[in-house]
Each structure stands twice: as C-alpha cells, then as structure tokens.
Write a protein that holds these residues in place. Sequence first.
Motif, PDB file in Angstrom:
ATOM      1  N   UNK A 108      32.788  62.859  50.068  1.00 35.92           N
ATOM      2  CA  UNK A 108      33.827  62.297  50.933  1.00 35.92           C
ATOM      3  C   UNK A 108      33.683  60.781  51.051  1.00 35.92           C
ATOM      4  N   UNK A 109      32.454  60.314  51.307  1.00 40.16           N
ATOM      5  CA  UNK A 109      32.217  58.874  51.458  1.00 40.16           C
ATOM      6  C   UNK A 109      32.552  58.118  50.169  1.00 40.16           C
ATOM      7  N   UNK A 110      32.199  58.698  49.028  1.00 39.41           N
ATOM      8  CA  UNK A 110      32.496  58.063  47.750  1.00 39.41           C
ATOM      9  C   UNK A 110      33.994  57.980  47.506  1.00 39.41           C
ATOM     10  N   UNK A 111      34.711  59.049  47.779  1.00 42.62           N
ATOM     11  CA  UNK A 111      36.153  59.090  47.542  1.00 42.62           C
ATOM     12  C   UNK A 111      36.917  58.146  48.460  1.00 42.62           C
ATOM     13  N   UNK A 112      36.515  58.076  49.726  1.00 40.42           N
ATOM     14  CA  UNK A 112      37.263  57.272  50.690  1.00 40.42           C
ATOM     15  C   UNK A 112      36.957  55.778  50.545  1.00 40.42           C
ATOM     16  N   UNK A 113      35.849  55.447  49.864  1.00 38.92           N
ATOM     17  CA  UNK A 113      35.431  54.049  49.744  1.00 38.92           C
ATOM     18  C   UNK A 113      36.052  53.339  48.547  1.00 38.92           C
ATOM     19  N   UNK A 114      36.749  54.079  47.702  1.00 39.86           N
ATOM     20  CA  UNK A 114      37.387  53.497  46.523  1.00 39.86           C
ATOM     21  C   UNK A 114      38.906  53.659  46.663  1.00 39.86           C
ATOM     22  N   UNK A 115      39.634  52.582  46.478  1.00 37.93           N
ATOM     23  CA  UNK A 115      41.084  52.611  46.705  1.00 37.93           C
ATOM     24  C   UNK A 115      41.780  53.631  45.817  1.00 37.93           C
ATOM     25  N   UNK A 116      41.389  53.669  44.552  1.00 32.19           N
ATOM     26  CA  UNK A 116      42.056  54.580  43.618  1.00 32.19           C
ATOM     27  C   UNK A 116      41.763  56.044  43.946  1.00 32.19           C
ATOM     28  N   UNK A 117      40.500  56.373  44.219  1.00 30.51           N
ATOM     29  CA  UNK A 117      40.154  57.767  44.523  1.00 30.51           C
ATOM     30  C   UNK A 117      40.692  58.192  45.887  1.00 30.51           C
ATOM     31  N   UNK A 118      40.746  57.248  46.816  1.00 31.74           N
ATOM     32  CA  UNK A 118      41.309  57.564  48.133  1.00 31.74           C
ATOM     33  C   UNK A 118      42.787  57.930  48.006  1.00 31.74           C
ATOM     34  N   UNK A 119      43.511  57.160  47.232  1.00 31.65           N
ATOM     35  CA  UNK A 119      44.918  57.452  47.003  1.00 31.65           C
ATOM     36  C   UNK A 119      45.087  58.787  46.288  1.00 31.65           C
ATOM     37  N   UNK A 207      32.348  64.384  57.445  1.00 26.98           N
ATOM     38  CA  UNK A 207      32.575  63.447  58.543  1.00 26.98           C
ATOM     39  C   UNK A 207      33.993  63.579  59.087  1.00 26.98           C
ATOM     40  N   UNK A 208      34.171  63.820  60.389  1.00 28.02           N
ATOM     41  CA  UNK A 208      35.515  63.894  60.970  1.00 28.02           C
ATOM     42  C   UNK A 208      36.211  62.532  61.023  1.00 28.02           C
ATOM     43  N   UNK A 209      35.448  61.439  60.880  1.00 30.45           N
ATOM     44  CA  UNK A 209      36.035  60.111  61.017  1.00 30.45           C
ATOM     45  C   UNK A 209      36.495  59.457  59.736  1.00 30.45           C
ATOM     46  N   UNK A 210      36.088  59.982  58.569  1.00 26.55           N
ATOM     47  CA  UNK A 210      36.448  59.354  57.298  1.00 26.55           C
ATOM     48  C   UNK A 210      37.729  59.964  56.748  1.00 26.55           C
ATOM     49  N   UNK A 211      38.854  59.502  57.266  1.00 26.00           N
ATOM     50  CA  UNK A 211      40.141  60.022  56.841  1.00 26.00           C
ATOM     51  C   UNK A 211      40.664  59.329  55.598  1.00 26.00           C
ATOM     52  N   UNK A 278      39.525  69.699  48.007  1.00 25.38           N
ATOM     53  CA  UNK A 278      39.880  68.306  48.245  1.00 25.38           C
ATOM     54  C   UNK A 278      38.753  67.351  47.871  1.00 25.38           C
ATOM     55  N   UNK A 279      37.532  67.693  48.268  1.00 25.16           N
ATOM     56  CA  UNK A 279      36.425  66.760  48.118  1.00 25.16           C
ATOM     57  C   UNK A 279      35.620  66.951  46.838  1.00 25.16           C
TER      58      UNK A 279
END
Length: 314
Positions: A108-119, A207-211, A278-279
């Motif tokens: 989750x942290x890896x995906x949300x920290x990169x713009x492309x993977x987050x999108x 993490x509930x906070x990493x949307x 998802x993750x």
Amino acid sequence: MEKNFGAKKPEIQELGRVSDRISFIYVEHAKINRQDSAIQVADSRGIVDIPVALVSVLLLGPGIDITHRAMELIGDSALAVVWVGECGVREYAHGRALNHSSRLLEAQAKLVSNRRSRLAVARKMYEMRFPDEDFSGLTMQELRGKEGTRVRKIYREQSKLTGVKWTRREYKVDDFESGTPINKALTAAHQALYGLCYSVVAALGVSPGLGFIHTGHDLSFIYDFADLYKADYSIPIAFKITAEYGDSDIATHTRIAMRDKFRTCKLLVKMVKDLKYLLLNEKINDDLDVNVSMSLWDDREGLQKFGVQYHEVS
C-alpha cells in the motif's frame, strides 16, 4: 504467586478468519467484562458471553461500562471497536492487526507514494464499480465526474423504486436528528459500512490513512474502500428502510438491515478478496500470512537475517 487472569493470549492460528467472522454486534447501556476468551455483556435483560474471535466489529453505544481486561482481550483478538455517539458521531479504535505480516502495508505504501501507481489503483477502484467500462486513459477529474453522475443516478433510481422523496444528500455531523429521514438512514447505513471496512483494513494490517482517492484524513483509505460497496449496500438499504419505517427509530432499523445484508451477501469474504486484489493484484482467499518472518533491510545487500549479532565492517 502468579495470578491467573483467565485464558492465555490466543495464537494467530487460533483466531477466526476475517472472512468467517460475524460482521458486527451493537451494544448499549451495558457492562462489559471478560470471561476467559469471551466478553461478557450484562444489561437489564441478562448476561450473554460473546466469543470475540468470531466477531469483526463491536459497536459500543451510549451507556457502556467496559473493563480493562475486556479491552485487552479485544485488542489481542483484533476485534475492531467503534464507539457510537448518540447523534451518529463515531470515534474509531482498534487493537493490533490480526495479520502480523507487513506485506499488504508495504504494498500500500509503495503504491500510494508513486503518482503513476496511485493513479492505477484509483482507476482500478473505479473499474470495480464500472466493470464494463475502460478507464485506462481517464484523469482523476474525469473519474470523479463519472462517479458523481453514477451516484446521482442511483439516488434517482432508488427514489423511484421505493417512493421516497429525494432532493440531495445533506446532513450535519453534530446534529443527526436535524436531517430528513432518508438522510438519517443514509448516514446510519454508511457508518455501519465504514465500521465493517475499518475492521477488515485493520485486521489485515493495512493503513486506514493512506488513501488513493481520498487524502489528508486518518481514515482516507476507509472512505476509498467503502465507496466500492455503497451502491449495492448502504444506499439501497437506506431507501428501503425509510420507505418501510419513515422516521421511526430509523438508525436502529437501518443498522439491523445492514447487518443482515452483510451476513446474507457474505460481504466480509468479498472485502478480503477485493483488498488483496487492489494492493497485491492477487485473487486469493486466505485472510492471513500466518508464517511471518522478520528481516533487516539493507540498501545494498537486500534483506538480512534478524536476530543475528552483526560486527562492524573493517
């Protein structure tokens, strides 16, 4: 002399799988204590023992008196606790994650920290709501627009189906009773859904906070996750209950209907699968990584053994 305070702390293998647990139990105006591996609830009607390892969420309403020993058992069993205020105001709390592996959290942290993977994850969430459409080239603004159109259509359809008048979504966080019956039902239904989503997220160590869509709040990912299910669960239930009961104890009727819907549709099972898809992009059924191994991170050598006494490099 060592004192015996009841059953020993349960091992992770002994706890019920997340997807097999009862969705939630609501308690108010009662005393809660611990009896071995169960919490004991006592109110004016009598006493009942609830095995915490088989429950996903414990909703605690007004007038609750709970002991330290009961909370210790709840934390050890990864039972999510949702404190429910009289006006629909809720404060979330939970114990240690049932899943002791950090695999999902790291993903989750890896995906949300990169713009492309987050999108990419955000698009995947919209694709789960629109299974027959292609979102690969849409921006977040375009995705929000499609979602807004979809939700407004659902409201109109449910209004026509149930005969409940609908104008717009409107509510006050600090004044639940000021809302219209349908808005109060929607608030109660969404809160029950948020509680269940929170329990799955917490139990699996996410993490509930990493949307990915929502951001800036300690429950951002809960709102992301819950939006996957509102169209099929909380919105239809809210309109149905409003049509049946009007404004008569609407929150209680809505909560009971949501609980029954969660059980009959086996939503917990679906949530566990959806979260891992998802993750991790994996369609797997197991709730937990039981065989957890801790390592030490190294920027050059990769993962190193934990529990070894290392020496200074000369």
